[in-house]
Design a protein around this motif. Sequence first.
Motif, short mmCIF file in Angstrom:
data_model
loop_
_atom_site.label_atom_id
_atom_site.label_comp_id
_atom_site.label_asym_id
_atom_site.label_seq_id
_atom_site.Cartn_x
_atom_site.Cartn_y
_atom_site.Cartn_z
N GLN A 148 0.94 -1.30 -0.14
CA GLN A 148 0.00 -0.02 0.02
C GLN A 148 0.86 1.19 -0.16
O GLN A 148 1.93 1.34 0.76
CB GLN A 148 -0.92 0.13 1.24
CG GLN A 148 -1.80 1.24 1.25
CD GLN A 148 -3.09 1.37 0.03
OE1 GLN A 148 -3.48 0.32 -0.19
NE2 GLN A 148 -3.02 2.42 -0.47
N GLY A 174 -3.18 0.37 -3.60
CA GLY A 174 -2.60 -0.80 -3.41
C GLY A 174 -3.58 -1.78 -2.76
O GLY A 174 -4.89 -1.78 -3.35
N SER A 178 -8.01 1.32 -2.58
CA SER A 178 -7.94 1.81 -3.87
C SER A 178 -9.15 2.26 -4.61
O SER A 178 -10.27 1.81 -4.07
CB SER A 178 -7.11 0.87 -4.78
OG SER A 178 -6.83 1.44 -6.34
#
Length: 196
Positions: A148, A174, A178
């Motif tokens: 992430q 990530g 998202s």
Amino acid sequence: MGVSTPGIDELMDTRWSDLGLESFGYNYYESLSELKKTCFKSTIYPSVSAELSYDLAESGFFKRLDLLGFLSYHSADYEQLDVVNNTTTSGTARELSVLIGMRYDIFKFDSFNMYSQLLLGGFIRADSPYWDYIYNYYDNDRSNLSVQVTFLGFNWRIGGDKSKWGAMFEFGYGTEYSLSDLPIFPGLRGGLSYKF
């Protein structure tokens, strides 16, 4: 503690071409896998997460760096129709992610903080056909790595000068949050923070 948009794994089966609308009708399918794609539907839920940060130093070079620990929970309900046997399989797919990382504080004041961060880790998944579906039918590979990137995060103190409570908001991309499988559409995470 925060709530965020789902991660890129759960968003793989979201079709942006139909803007989330389902269409029904007679279609020509080139393969059985194409037919199976239309016989599978899912509902993805926001992810719930907790993050702990530790300031590495009060002064000097490491003053702007924080060590991070991150824990998140992801879930999706699914339903799959077997058109040959006319049976339906349904359930809930669950995933728990554990990540560690570093935060870089761009601006750090008593009442406001702006930062970027990178987290790496892994996940524990409940056995579910959902994961096979999104990887096999959409020709995507999944490593055991969770990643992430928070492009930009903000943390504001709330409740007065002596308060330890804050509000946080992040834009990132990530496996944890998202808005699509493209980094140009970052996900959102928001929640409350507490300074020990």
